[in-house]
Design a protein around this motif. Sequence first.
Motif, PDB file in Angstrom:
ATOM      1  N   SER A 493       3.805   3.205 -15.307  1.00 37.76           N
ATOM      2  CA  SER A 493       3.171   3.940 -13.671  1.00 37.76           C
ATOM      3  C   SER A 493       3.871   4.822 -13.082  1.00 37.76           C
ATOM      4  O   SER A 493       5.222   4.379 -13.121  1.00 37.76           O
ATOM      5  CB  SER A 493       2.255   3.327 -13.519  1.00 37.76           C
ATOM      6  OG  SER A 493       2.785   2.530 -12.802  1.00 37.76           O
ATOM      7  N   ASP A 494       3.292   6.070 -12.363  1.00 36.72           N
ATOM      8  CA  ASP A 494       3.862   6.511 -11.693  1.00 36.72           C
ATOM      9  C   ASP A 494       4.344   5.685 -10.917  1.00 36.72           C
ATOM     10  O   ASP A 494       5.805   5.537  -9.689  1.00 36.72           O
ATOM     11  CB  ASP A 494       3.292   7.806 -10.969  1.00 36.72           C
ATOM     12  CG  ASP A 494       2.998   8.652 -11.848  1.00 36.72           C
ATOM     13  OD1 ASP A 494       3.368   9.129 -13.068  1.00 36.72           O
ATOM     14  OD2 ASP A 494       1.877   9.625 -11.564  1.00 36.72           O
ATOM     15  N   GLN A 498       7.492   4.968  -8.171  1.00 36.10           N
ATOM     16  CA  GLN A 498       8.108   4.907  -7.245  1.00 36.10           C
ATOM     17  C   GLN A 498       8.538   3.613  -6.223  1.00 36.10           C
ATOM     18  O   GLN A 498       9.214   3.847  -5.262  1.00 36.10           O
ATOM     19  CB  GLN A 498       6.695   5.295  -6.161  1.00 36.10           C
ATOM     20  CG  GLN A 498       5.743   6.231  -6.613  1.00 36.10           C
ATOM     21  CD  GLN A 498       4.838   6.819  -6.093  1.00 36.10           C
ATOM     22  OE1 GLN A 498       4.049   5.383  -5.708  1.00 36.10           O
ATOM     23  NE2 GLN A 498       3.802   7.862  -6.832  1.00 36.10           N
ATOM     24  N   ASN A 525       8.581  10.887  -7.638  1.00 38.94           N
ATOM     25  CA  ASN A 525       7.637   9.967  -7.423  1.00 38.94           C
ATOM     26  C   ASN A 525       6.753  10.052  -8.338  1.00 38.94           C
ATOM     27  O   ASN A 525       5.191   9.033  -8.460  1.00 38.94           O
ATOM     28  CB  ASN A 525       7.049  10.822  -5.943  1.00 38.94           C
ATOM     29  CG  ASN A 525       6.927  11.090  -5.083  1.00 38.94           C
ATOM     30  OD1 ASN A 525       7.826   9.419  -4.382  1.00 38.94           O
ATOM     31  ND2 ASN A 525       7.341  11.511  -4.631  1.00 38.94           N
ATOM     32  N   THR A 526       7.166  10.008  -9.726  1.00 40.92           N
ATOM     33  CA  THR A 526       6.699  10.373 -11.048  1.00 40.92           C
ATOM     34  C   THR A 526       7.322  10.004 -11.723  1.00 40.92           C
ATOM     35  O   THR A 526       7.995  10.419 -11.674  1.00 40.92           O
ATOM     36  CB  THR A 526       5.716  11.790 -10.624  1.00 40.92           C
ATOM     37  OG1 THR A 526       6.239  12.973 -11.645  1.00 40.92           O
ATOM     38  CG2 THR A 526       4.794  12.254  -9.841  1.00 40.92           C
TER      39      THR A 526
END
Length: 668
Positions: A493-494, A498, A525-526
Amino acid sequence: MFTYTVSVSTGKQEFAGTLDHVHLTLIGSERCSDQTLLDKSFFQRFARGTVMPIDVHVKEKLGDIVLVKLEKKNLLDDQWYCRVISVTSPSGDRFDFPCYRWIANEKAVVLRDGMARLSHEDKTGLLNDHRRMELESRKQLFRWKEWQPGFPMSIDANSSSELPLDVQFEADKAVDFDENFDEAIKNLHLNKLKSLFQSSWTDIEDFQEIFMTIKNTVSEYVMENWEEDFMFGYQFLNGCNPVMIRKCTNLPDGFAVTQEMVKGSLDRGLTLQEELKEGNVYIADYAILEGVPANATDPNTQQYLSAPFCLLYKNSQNEIMPIAIQLSRHTPAGVNTVFLPSDGRYDWMLAKMWVKSSDFNVHQLVSHFLRTHLTSEVFAIAMYRQLAAVHPVYKLLIPHVRFTIAINTAAREKLISKDGIFDKALATGGTAIVEVIQKAMKTLTYKSMCFPEAMKARGVEDLPNYYYRDDGMMVWKAIRSFVSDVVKICYGSDEMVQKDKEIQAFVQDVCFSGLKNCEFPDSLNTLEQLVEFLTVVIFTASAQHAAVNFGQFDWFSWIPNSPSTMRKPPPDQKGQVDMEYIMESLPDRGRSSWILGIVWALSQFQDNELFLGEYPDMYFTEQLVMEAAKTFRKKLAEVTKIIKSRNENLKVPYWYLSPDRIPNSVAV
């Protein structure tokens, strides 16, 4: 008594060193084994690919094997290269520990198993401590240093021998520019020219004596057609520096070209302003060279630089043709001469030579050295400093930084150093090297290294017959697809991006240390941002470097086509030059031989070259990643097939971005 069977795979070069008192310790989740001496006959030398089985006997089971410790207690001045350690437990479970490192210097090397893990996925204090100590050790080895003010940061090493052992060249790959040049001179039969260092050529035909021994398909075509305007224009698309051309919608200040001057070159019946509006006019602007002092390292030879404008026109036959050249920007009289195709032969010939000389120098220092070599070194150093060996991005990038730090260190020693080859042969030798790089850093941005963004920024998305763009887009998409597959496998996931402290430290080291003030992201961040960043790293090291490096001999070996320096000032009037003046302007015989030697050496693939997608070292052990790599190679093979089919119909084939000719890394 329990027995763990250990298989030790060795080899990298023809010989992988000796097992001069190498001890192995198995570290399990429950306990450790005693040290085991791998081989008592330590004077034996092991050939590439040797696999040695060793039994480790313990009184109690060790649990899952989480670490393998290797220590080489030197009695001989020798190193040993370890590829992989495989351990089979008494219950039949197998654990693989990729190494691909030299064991030396009486320092312990502790290996993790091959499963890729993000930092927050390590759940035990033992593994967290190992990860922390590994990175602390690497930061001591891979220290930043500013080689020259305003340059990207590089490795803190004054010579190749000071580099960490694992990034040095292999013995059979060691690069010495002087030796390579001497080999090139010998192969090209140029010893006689080298001895006539400051002797001018008599006429253009004189250069043909070189081609008696060095003809190839492209260079011969260049020799036969170099004076033609279509060939001059074609090189902005598919030559060795295909990154200068950009769409021109408004003429730049200081360019004195007018409608009246170029109307004879516009074949659609439109005015210059209308052609600009229609998108048929392009420009190559060498403003970066304005005010740069020419090479003054040779007191016996005055050299000159110019910062020309070159206006290019896409005619109704979809050819890119030069229609106006201005060599100066600020003349004492305030009048700038614009040279035209309708001028006398020698005026137009010399004007184009000046453009190509400027292009040659910008290519060497900016397109090639800064934007592929130096940036790739930044990525490599940041990777070693911030990513543990078990990190999936380390495993992904390690094949694409192979030998990069070593080749750049060699370049700083012999190529761009004081009295190096650039000083000997280029107009931008001497103090100009630093000044040009400093200027170029002002336009080096993250987005300019994203291939699709770069095409848009230059307005060349619809430029016909632009094979560099077409092939580059196919390769970019293939790399991005592979990177995306790996990222999706390793990050869910993002949020995982992070919270990955190591990947954030990696991009921060690039942004704040390696490439300061270049608008690189300081965080990701992604998943998509991570994919793009890693695609930039891999594409730059592989495809972009191949595009601007391996065509050097093809396009630069015919000296009148791309002079490395000029020995007469650029003309400021028409009708004042003849062939004698042109020959006195071109590089002399000695400088010509230096350039021929270096572009020949730089254009050669290395023995045992690893091309894009070839990953013989199995850093990843996950089946899903190995399947992704297999899919990557299939896509690259499809791209190769498309390019090969197209090239069959071209007079001059464009193969620099064919995946089967793109090395994985910047290594030459």
